[in-house]
Design an enzyme around this catalytic site. Structure first.
Site, PDB file in Angstrom:
ATOM      1  N   TYR A   1      30.104  42.834  39.978  1.00 16.43           N
ATOM      2  CA  TYR A   1      31.005  44.004  39.992  1.00 16.43           C
ATOM      3  C   TYR A   1      32.442  43.574  39.665  1.00 16.43           C
ATOM      4  O   TYR A   1      33.107  44.163  38.808  1.00 16.43           O
ATOM      5  CB  TYR A   1      30.942  44.681  41.368  1.00 16.43           C
ATOM      6  CG  TYR A   1      32.017  45.719  41.615  1.00 16.43           C
ATOM      7  CD1 TYR A   1      32.014  46.943  40.954  1.00 16.43           C
ATOM      8  CD2 TYR A   1      33.063  45.475  42.525  1.00 16.43           C
ATOM      9  CE1 TYR A   1      33.002  47.893  41.186  1.00 16.43           C
ATOM     10  CE2 TYR A   1      34.052  46.417  42.765  1.00 16.43           C
ATOM     11  CZ  TYR A   1      34.022  47.626  42.081  1.00 16.43           C
ATOM     12  OH  TYR A   1      35.002  48.558  42.310  1.00 16.43           O
TER      13      TYR A   1
ATOM     14  N   GLY B   1      27.977  36.520  52.229  1.00 17.14           N
ATOM     15  CA  GLY B   1      28.863  36.621  51.057  1.00 17.14           C
ATOM     16  C   GLY B   1      30.068  37.531  51.246  1.00 17.14           C
ATOM     17  O   GLY B   1      30.812  37.755  50.295  1.00 17.14           O
TER      18      GLY B   1
ATOM     19  N   ILE C   1      37.342  59.297  44.925  1.00 18.20           N
ATOM     20  CA  ILE C   1      38.757  59.139  44.558  1.00 18.20           C
ATOM     21  C   ILE C   1      39.156  60.112  43.434  1.00 18.20           C
ATOM     22  O   ILE C   1      40.150  60.843  43.550  1.00 18.20           O
ATOM     23  CB  ILE C   1      39.059  57.683  44.117  1.00 18.20           C
ATOM     24  CG1 ILE C   1      38.778  56.710  45.273  1.00 18.20           C
ATOM     25  CG2 ILE C   1      40.500  57.553  43.642  1.00 18.20           C
ATOM     26  CD1 ILE C   1      38.854  55.238  44.893  1.00 18.20           C
TER      27      ILE C   1
ATOM     28  N   ILE D   1      35.170  52.798  56.788  1.00 17.71           N
ATOM     29  CA  ILE D   1      35.797  53.897  57.538  1.00 17.71           C
ATOM     30  C   ILE D   1      34.915  55.148  57.502  1.00 17.71           C
ATOM     31  O   ILE D   1      34.672  55.788  58.535  1.00 17.71           O
ATOM     32  CB  ILE D   1      37.227  54.170  57.010  1.00 17.71           C
ATOM     33  CG1 ILE D   1      38.123  52.988  57.413  1.00 17.71           C
ATOM     34  CG2 ILE D   1      37.784  55.501  57.520  1.00 17.71           C
ATOM     35  CD1 ILE D   1      39.527  53.006  56.860  1.00 17.71           C
TER      36      ILE D   1
ATOM     37  N   ALA E   1      31.977  54.629  37.730  1.00 22.81           N
ATOM     38  CA  ALA E   1      31.550  53.224  37.760  1.00 22.81           C
ATOM     39  C   ALA E   1      30.353  53.051  38.675  1.00 22.81           C
ATOM     40  O   ALA E   1      30.078  53.881  39.540  1.00 22.81           O
ATOM     41  CB  ALA E   1      32.689  52.331  38.267  1.00 22.81           C
TER      42      ALA E   1
ATOM     43  N   ARG F   1      40.933  43.708  55.602  1.00 20.61           N
ATOM     44  CA  ARG F   1      41.074  44.422  54.338  1.00 20.61           C
ATOM     45  C   ARG F   1      42.409  45.153  54.359  1.00 20.61           C
ATOM     46  O   ARG F   1      43.032  45.315  55.400  1.00 20.61           O
ATOM     47  CB  ARG F   1      39.947  45.463  54.154  1.00 20.61           C
ATOM     48  CG  ARG F   1      38.551  44.879  54.041  1.00 20.61           C
ATOM     49  CD  ARG F   1      38.344  44.126  52.732  1.00 20.61           C
ATOM     50  NE  ARG F   1      37.005  43.564  52.634  1.00 20.61           N
ATOM     51  CZ  ARG F   1      36.650  42.343  53.052  1.00 20.61           C
ATOM     52  NH1 ARG F   1      37.540  41.552  53.615  1.00 20.61           N
ATOM     53  NH2 ARG F   1      35.417  41.915  52.897  1.00 20.61           N
TER      54      ARG F   1
HETATM   55  N1  LIG Z   1      36.578  53.181  46.946  1.00 19.40           N
HETATM   56  C1  LIG Z   1      37.280  52.061  46.863  1.00 19.40           C
HETATM   57  O1  LIG Z   1      37.712  51.496  47.874  1.00 19.40           O
HETATM   58  C2  LIG Z   1      37.563  51.449  45.510  1.00 19.40           C
HETATM   59  C3  LIG Z   1      38.259  50.227  45.469  1.00 19.40           C
HETATM   60  C4  LIG Z   1      38.532  49.636  44.230  1.00 19.40           C
HETATM   61  C5  LIG Z   1      38.146  50.286  43.058  1.00 19.40           C
HETATM   62  N2  LIG Z   1      37.458  51.464  43.133  1.00 19.40           N
HETATM   63  C6  LIG Z   1      37.050  52.092  41.872  1.00 19.40           C
HETATM   64  O2  LIG Z   1      37.416  53.462  41.877  1.00 19.40           O
HETATM   65  C7  LIG Z   1      36.439  54.217  41.137  1.00 19.40           C
HETATM   66  C8  LIG Z   1      35.960  55.399  41.957  1.00 19.40           C
HETATM   67  O3  LIG Z   1      35.360  54.934  43.154  1.00 19.40           O
HETATM   68  P1  LIG Z   1      34.898  55.928  44.322  1.00 19.40           P
HETATM   69  O4  LIG Z   1      35.071  55.201  45.597  1.00 19.40           O
HETATM   70  O5  LIG Z   1      35.523  57.244  44.139  1.00 19.40           O
HETATM   71  O6  LIG Z   1      33.327  55.975  44.021  1.00 19.40           O
HETATM   72  P2  LIG Z   1      32.324  57.206  43.850  1.00 19.40           P
HETATM   73  O7  LIG Z   1      30.958  56.613  43.792  1.00 19.40           O
HETATM   74  O8  LIG Z   1      32.596  58.256  44.858  1.00 19.40           O
HETATM   75  O9  LIG Z   1      32.736  57.770  42.415  1.00 19.40           O
HETATM   76  C9  LIG Z   1      32.194  57.268  41.226  1.00 19.40           C
HETATM   77  C10 LIG Z   1      31.760  58.462  40.386  1.00 19.40           C
HETATM   78  O10 LIG Z   1      31.285  57.993  39.126  1.00 19.40           O
HETATM   79  C11 LIG Z   1      30.088  58.684  38.795  1.00 19.40           C
HETATM   80  N3  LIG Z   1      29.297  57.819  37.904  1.00 19.40           N
HETATM   81  C12 LIG Z   1      28.686  56.652  38.214  1.00 19.40           C
HETATM   82  N4  LIG Z   1      28.098  56.140  37.130  1.00 19.40           N
HETATM   83  C13 LIG Z   1      28.338  56.999  36.104  1.00 19.40           C
HETATM   84  C14 LIG Z   1      27.973  57.028  34.718  1.00 19.40           C
HETATM   85  N5  LIG Z   1      27.232  56.053  34.174  1.00 19.40           N
HETATM   86  N6  LIG Z   1      28.374  58.078  33.967  1.00 19.40           N
HETATM   87  C15 LIG Z   1      29.114  59.082  34.510  1.00 19.40           C
HETATM   88  N7  LIG Z   1      29.484  59.118  35.814  1.00 19.40           N
HETATM   89  C16 LIG Z   1      29.080  58.090  36.588  1.00 19.40           C
HETATM   90  C17 LIG Z   1      29.403  58.937  40.127  1.00 19.40           C
HETATM   91  O11 LIG Z   1      28.463  60.005  40.073  1.00 19.40           O
HETATM   92  C18 LIG Z   1      30.601  59.256  41.014  1.00 19.40           C
HETATM   93  O12 LIG Z   1      30.910  60.629  41.020  1.00 19.40           O
HETATM   94  C19 LIG Z   1      35.341  53.237  40.729  1.00 19.40           C
HETATM   95  O13 LIG Z   1      35.594  52.824  39.409  1.00 19.40           O
HETATM   96  C20 LIG Z   1      35.540  52.072  41.677  1.00 19.40           C
HETATM   97  O14 LIG Z   1      35.090  50.864  41.124  1.00 19.40           O
HETATM   98  C21 LIG Z   1      37.157  52.052  44.322  1.00 19.40           C
END
Ligand SMILES: NC(=O)c1ccc[n+]([C@@H]2O[C@H](COP(=O)([O-])OP(=O)(O)OC[C@H]3O[C@@H](n4cnc5c(N)ncnc54)[C@H](O)[C@@H]3O)[C@@H](O)[C@H]2O)c1
Length: 308
Positions: free
Chosen positions: A141, A267, A12, A185, A74, A208
């Site tokens: 989480y 779950g 994202i 997806i 995250a 969803r």
């Molecule tokens: N994808 C979804 O549907 C969704 C839904 C709700 C919330 N989110 C939130 O959006 C955010 C991004 O999600 P995403 O789907 O792009 O995931 P993603 O795993 O592609 O991106 C997360 C990024 O954070 C980096 N990261 C993880 N731990 C780290 C740390 N300790 N220090 C530095 N970098 C670190 C990872 O290397 C990765 O590049 C997250 O916070 C997630 O909880 C995502």
């Protein structure tokens, strides 16, 4: 304007970084590449390979004097959070507090936080959920995301830190990692393109709310200038079940697979859908990409990766 985007090598936030750069922001990406990829990082951004828990981040904040922090890094795997709640809390809570403390110490004007409208609400009492829905997270989480929301409230009241909490529904689109447990997806698309059979968990009637990543980028642009610290859902209000996702993707890819079901995932939440009415009232905007359009763009992206 200097923006620090955490998690900008991930799915994202790499799209958000691209758009902020287009808009003329000076973008810094901080990522430890745990689940992100270097190839996602915009070459016009300054990349800092580091962990959000790293205590020496204060040096970076002191040197760069960012205006905005957009926090997407995250641990975002629900099952992993159940297996190792301490790891989840360390990244998602302790790591975020490290960023918040530095944000306050070094005069950040805006802190944008990616929360979740699925895991934070838990099993919903009504559909779609608005921001007033009770929060009953069923996983570490969800708990860690909710805890950070509460810390933001504290940092705002105590130190005046301005924030926007975006509670995302299920985000999909180009660059989503197809190898994780989440992201049906991306997983189905990569399997279908490889000629492999996707397996639908249980009867596939679990629903969803799917939001295309480019809509999420627009939400992250809108809140840049929002001076009200608040929680905003980012969802379409439309429920789609897994069977519908499979059948639409199967039609687009057209590789001769059929619907196949496996055991129920223990779950797994049954229904999840959230409304962006509050976002619309505030910013005259809500996610608008039709699912079929977003799915086609997603398939095209994964296909282009296969050819290379
Ligand atoms: N994808 C979804 O549907 C969704 C839904 C709700 C919330 N989110 C939130 O959006 C955010 C991004 O999600 P995403 O789907 O792009 O995931 P993603 O795993 O592609 O991106 C997360 C990024 O954070 C980096 N990261 C993880 N731990 C780290 C740390 N300790 N220090 C530095 N970098 C670190 C990872 O290397 C990765 O590049 C997250 O916070 C997630 O909880 C995502």
């Amino acid at each position: 304007m200097k923006v620090l985007i955490t998690g900008g090598a991930g799915f994202i936030a790499s799209h958000i970084a691209d758009e902020y750069i287009n808009l003329g922001y000076d973008v810094f990406i901080l990522d430890n590449l745990l689940t992100g990829f270097e190839q996602n990082i915009n070459t016009k951004a300054t990349f800092i390979k580091a962990d959000i828990c790293d205590k020496s981040l204060s040096k970076l904040f002191a040197e760069q004097r960012f205006d905005i922090v957009n926090h997407h890094a995250a641990q975002m795997d629900v099952r992993k959070s159940v297996a190792d709640p301490a790891f989840d809390a360390n990244t998602n809570i302790i790591g975020t507090i490290n960023l918040l403390q530095n944000s306050v110490n070094f005069g950040i004007k805006k802190f944008i936080f990616s929360s979740t409208g699925g895991a934070v609400y838990g099993e919903q009492d009504y559909f779609p959920a608005d921001e007033k829905h009770t929060t009953s997270p069923l996983s570490p989480y969800g708990i860690s995301k909710l805890a950070v929301e509460k810390y933001l409230f504290f940092y705002n009241k105590q130190y005046g830190l301005n924030y926007s909490i975006l509670r995302y529904a299920n985000i999909y689109g180009p660059r989503q990692n197809p190898y994780g447990e989440a992201g049906v997806i991306a997983i189905f698309t990569s399997k279908l393109l490889a000629g492999e059979q996707p397996i639908i968990n249980g009867d596939g009637k679990q629903t969803r709310d799917y939001v295309f990543v480019k809509d999420v980028v627009k939400a992250n642009v809108k809140v840049l200038t929002d001076d009200k610290s608040d929680i905003l859902n980012v969802g379409t209000g439309i429920e789609t079940n897994v069977n519908e996702i499979f059948n639409t993707l199967n039609k687009i890819v057209d590789n001769g697979q059929v619907e196949k079901h496996g055991p129920v995932a223990p779950g797994e939440q049954l229904r999840s859908v959230i409304t962006s009415d509050k976002f619309y009232k505030r910013h005259n905007w809500r996610p608008s990409t039709k699912l079929e359009v977003g799915l086609k763009e997603t398939v095209n992206f994964f296909e282009s990766k296969l050819v290379k």
